[in-house]
Design a protein around this motif. Structure first.
Motif: not given
Ligand code: SF4
Length: 355
Positions: A181-208
């Motif tokens: 409900m709040t911080r929708a802009g930061d949430y959108a960017q957070a999801a982009m960063d999670l996909g780029a840094l942690i939940c990557t296409a190859r070898k997702p870093k699930c432990v982090m």
């Protein structure tokens, strides 16, 4: 706490500590302190980032905002200058739409970006994802911006065992439900960063991953296998000629590519159509054209291209049927699209040898 809020809170807590520093972005701390993003920079970055990596976009973005710091500056720019600055970034329809969009916003909206996704999506070059991203990031609207990275996260969070292309509606619906409900802009960017840094296409870093304890693919041990890939179709193969001619005074024979073709509106070497059958040699002017031994190979999204390159030293009185001569002092190969730069590299080596 509702699931939606719990997801959002976990992701935003992670983002507050791990957000990428990007030239178009307001940091989460500055944003919480009340600083607001510039919609022009958000829009420009989102257009540039379509099909293009952050590392590639970064210098282009910095250069664009230094030349054209506001939407009004960009709206007043010469189209040829914008196309030249875009050279090398690819997908050139984006640059043409960028100018059209800037001019519409400048004239019809008084230089002020519309805020709603439903209005943004009507502007040139802005599709559903980009409209949602601008509405969320620039204006904190509760919109889910689902690009490839975010789709991958959703597929894994819900362990969706169907290729993304066949589950787009389901993915979008689930993504919509998760927007807080709040911080929708930061949430959108957070999801982009999670996909780029942690939940990557190859070898997702699930432990982090801050979402690990809510992730069904992690529980099922399927994270690395998702998203499922659709069966691959072989790419079409096309062939064409390109003619690199240099006049005795050093001027290059150049053409502005037809707007209806790929790389439309960009400068390039005169050439034939790119076809799946053998192209017809169609030299732009009478000269001793010499065919180079090796074709230049280039890959577009939907086809691979082999360009047969012909080179010639052109006489001073050469009058080409198409194209124009660009004096050597005005010629900068870096302002050509990547394919044309590749052609120039091999052709100029040959012309250099023949002098
Ligand atoms: Fe992606 Fe792993 Fe996090 Fe699940 S736990 S969202 S698969 S990184």
């Amino acid at each position: 706490m509702r699931d939606q809020e719990a997801y959002g809170k976990s992701l935003l807590n992670w983002y507050d500590e791990n957000a990428r520093v990007l030239p178009w972005r307001i940091s989460p701390h500055d944003r919480i302190a009340g600083r607001v993003p510039d919609p022009y920079r958000v829009w420009l970055s989102e257009i540039m980032l379509q099909q293009t990596t952050v590392a590639t976009v970064d210098p282009y973005f910095r250069r664009f905002v230094s030349i054209w710091p506001t939407i009004s500056d960009l709206a007043a720019a010469e189209e040829s200058q914008v196309m030249g600055e875009w050279a090398g970034l690819g997908y050139y329809a984006r640059a043409r739409n960028l100018i059209r969009c800037a001019r519409i916003i400048n004239v019809e909206y008084g230089g002020v970006f519309p805020q709603s996704k439903s209005t943004l999506i009507q502007l040139p070059g802005i599709g559903s994802y980009t409209a949602a991203a601008i509405a969320a990031i620039a204006f904190d609207h509760q919109e889910a911006a689902v690009d490839g990275n975010v789709a991958r996260i959703i597929v894994r969070l819900f362990d969706i065992d169907i290729p993304v292309a066949k589950s787009k509606t389901l993915i979008q619906d689930l993504a919509n439900e998760l927007v807080p409900m709040t911080r929708a802009g930061d949430y959108a960017q957070a999801a982009m960063d999670l996909g780029a840094l942690i939940c990557t296409a190859r070898k997702p870093k699930c432990v982090m991953c801050p979402l690990q304890n809510r992730c069904k693919a992690y529980s099922a041990g399927t994270a690395a296998d998702l998203p499922r890939k659709p069966p691959r179709k072989p790419k079409a193969e096309r062939v064409g000629f390109a003619y690199v001619g240099r006049r005795q005074d050093g001027a290059w024979l150049i053409e502005t590519r037809n707007r209806d073709n790929l790389l439309g509106g960009m400068l390039g070497w005169p050439g034939t159509s790119w076809t799946e059958t053998a192209p017809i040699d169609d030299e732009p002017c009478a000269a001793e054209w010499e065919e180079l031994l090796n074709a230049v190979l280039h890959s577009f999204t939907h086809f691979n291209l082999s360009v047969i390159v012909k080179v010639a030293e052109l006489p001073a009185d050469c009058s080409p049927e198409r194209g124009f001569f660009l004096p050597a002092s005005q010629f900068d190969p870096l302002r050509l699209p990547t394919l044309m730069q590749k052609i120039f590299t091999v052709a100029s080596q040959h012309l250099g040898k023949s002098r």
